[in-house]
Write a protein that holds these residues in place. Sequence first.
Motif, PDB file in Angstrom:
ATOM      1  N   TYR A   1      -2.577   2.549   9.867  1.00  0.00           N
ATOM      2  CA  TYR A   1      -3.541   3.817   9.380  1.00  0.00           C
ATOM      3  C   TYR A   1      -3.382   4.878  10.356  1.00  0.00           C
ATOM      4  N   GLY A   2      -3.104   4.564  11.735  1.00  0.00           N
ATOM      5  CA  GLY A   2      -3.074   5.878  12.640  1.00  0.00           C
ATOM      6  C   GLY A   2      -1.961   6.748  12.234  1.00  0.00           C
ATOM      7  N   ASP A   3      -0.835   6.148  11.575  1.00  0.00           N
ATOM      8  CA  ASP A   3       0.561   6.899  11.177  1.00  0.00           C
ATOM      9  C   ASP A   3       0.510   7.443  10.036  1.00  0.00           C
ATOM     10  N   LEU A   4      -0.201   6.904   9.046  1.00  0.00           N
ATOM     11  CA  LEU A   4      -0.338   7.173   7.419  1.00  0.00           C
ATOM     12  C   LEU A   4      -0.152   8.799   7.290  1.00  0.00           C
ATOM     13  N   PRO A   5      -1.295   9.428   7.894  1.00  0.00           N
ATOM     14  CA  PRO A   5      -1.473  10.819   7.630  1.00  0.00           C
ATOM     15  C   PRO A   5      -0.505  11.749   7.727  1.00  0.00           C
ATOM     16  N   ALA A   6       0.332  11.365   9.023  1.00  0.00           N
ATOM     17  CA  ALA A   6       1.603  12.164   9.407  1.00  0.00           C
ATOM     18  C   ALA A   6       2.822  11.921   8.542  1.00  0.00           C
TER      19      ALA A   6
ATOM     20  N   LEU B   1       0.936  -1.144   0.148  1.00  0.00           N
ATOM     21  CA  LEU B   1       0.049  -0.187  -0.037  1.00  0.00           C
ATOM     22  C   LEU B   1       0.925   1.247  -0.129  1.00  0.00           C
ATOM     23  N   ALA B   2       0.892   2.046  -1.101  1.00  0.00           N
ATOM     24  CA  ALA B   2       1.742   3.238  -1.158  1.00  0.00           C
ATOM     25  C   ALA B   2       0.813   4.480  -1.016  1.00  0.00           C
ATOM     26  N   CYS B   3       1.829   5.578  -0.310  1.00  0.00           N
ATOM     27  CA  CYS B   3       0.866   6.884  -0.273  1.00  0.00           C
ATOM     28  C   CYS B   3       2.250   7.520  -0.356  1.00  0.00           C
ATOM     29  N   GLY B   4       1.675   9.173  -0.327  1.00  0.00           N
ATOM     30  CA  GLY B   4       2.531  10.151  -0.100  1.00  0.00           C
ATOM     31  C   GLY B   4       3.261  10.669  -1.493  1.00  0.00           C
ATOM     32  N   PRO B   5       3.930  11.737  -1.500  1.00  0.00           N
ATOM     33  CA  PRO B   5       4.491  12.406  -2.698  1.00  0.00           C
ATOM     34  C   PRO B   5       5.402  11.284  -3.206  1.00  0.00           C
ATOM     35  N   GLU B   6       5.120  11.049  -4.562  1.00  0.00           N
ATOM     36  CA  GLU B   6       6.323   9.873  -5.392  1.00  0.00           C
ATOM     37  C   GLU B   6       7.594  10.295  -5.350  1.00  0.00           C
ATOM     38  N   GLN B   7       8.010  11.694  -5.231  1.00  0.00           N
ATOM     39  CA  GLN B   7       9.414  12.277  -4.995  1.00  0.00           C
ATOM     40  C   GLN B   7       9.859  12.345  -3.743  1.00  0.00           C
ATOM     41  N   ALA B   8       9.041  12.034  -2.799  1.00  0.00           N
ATOM     42  CA  ALA B   8       9.710  12.185  -1.186  1.00  0.00           C
ATOM     43  C   ALA B   8      10.681  11.058  -1.025  1.00  0.00           C
TER      44      ALA B   8
END
Length: 285
Positions: free
Chosen positions: A68-73, A44-51
């Motif tokens: 899930y509780g950590d992904l937003p930050a 499961l991938a998320c966040g800016p691709e260049q980060a």
Amino acid sequence: MSAIYRTEAEGQWLRQRYGRTLDNAPVPTQRLRVPTREGETFVLACGPEQAPPLVLLHGSGANSSHWYGDLPAWSEHFRVYSVDLVGEPGLSAPSRPDLATEASALWLDDVLAGLDVQAAAMVGMSLGGWTALDYAVRRPGRVTRLALGCPGGLGTQRRWSILAAGLLMLFGSRARKCSVRYLVGLDRSGNEAVLEEVMAVFTRFRPRTEALPVLTDSALRALDLPLQVTVGDRDRMFDSSETARRVRACVPHAHVRVLPGVGHALTSQTGPVLEFLRGRAAHPG
């Protein structure tokens, strides 16, 4: 698939339930399927691709929803890849690499190659912590920073506590709930939802039962990377005091955190881990 579940139907039930959970991810995500020598691995991938890349490895009986509780930050600062470990109740293959060999590291080699990641920060919990630590030892330079929560492979694994909890699982729903509370440490108010989730999995799933290989002092002394280790002083699965002692002795630059009154299930660690991952953790201790 049924080999890791109590029945084929229960495995299917858990996978469908996980699918619904994926539909309610707290941030926009991509679902990736990476071919590996152990079979297809779900990421499961998320966040800016260049980060900068950050790889997450959950514990036994879990999957990517653990984070899930950590992904937003964390996804504000990193390209996050949450990997479903093979042989666990996620969407990856049911194969289980031999932990006494290089098989786990070879599997993770394939995962990173499939993601086109050369080196990454890693966060691992319990079995995932052992997996990340084993990889950092075997693949110097490929792990840039390592944050571990109640990891295996450092302190003595409390096999008798695990066995006793497993026996209680045979004596009805109330005994099963007591066994999970005892073993995982979910006895604080507000943890009821997490407890119910763990119960739903472990009444249907067959976890790995072999002892996790213990890393040698020499292997730990060779670690040349920023390291954070967080344990609960009431962990009933691993000897957390031994974990803390060995890390402090063998990796003196590591940041060791022993949380009072906390068991194996660590919660509310999003902020401290993010500070470490961004290079802002407190001095070693």
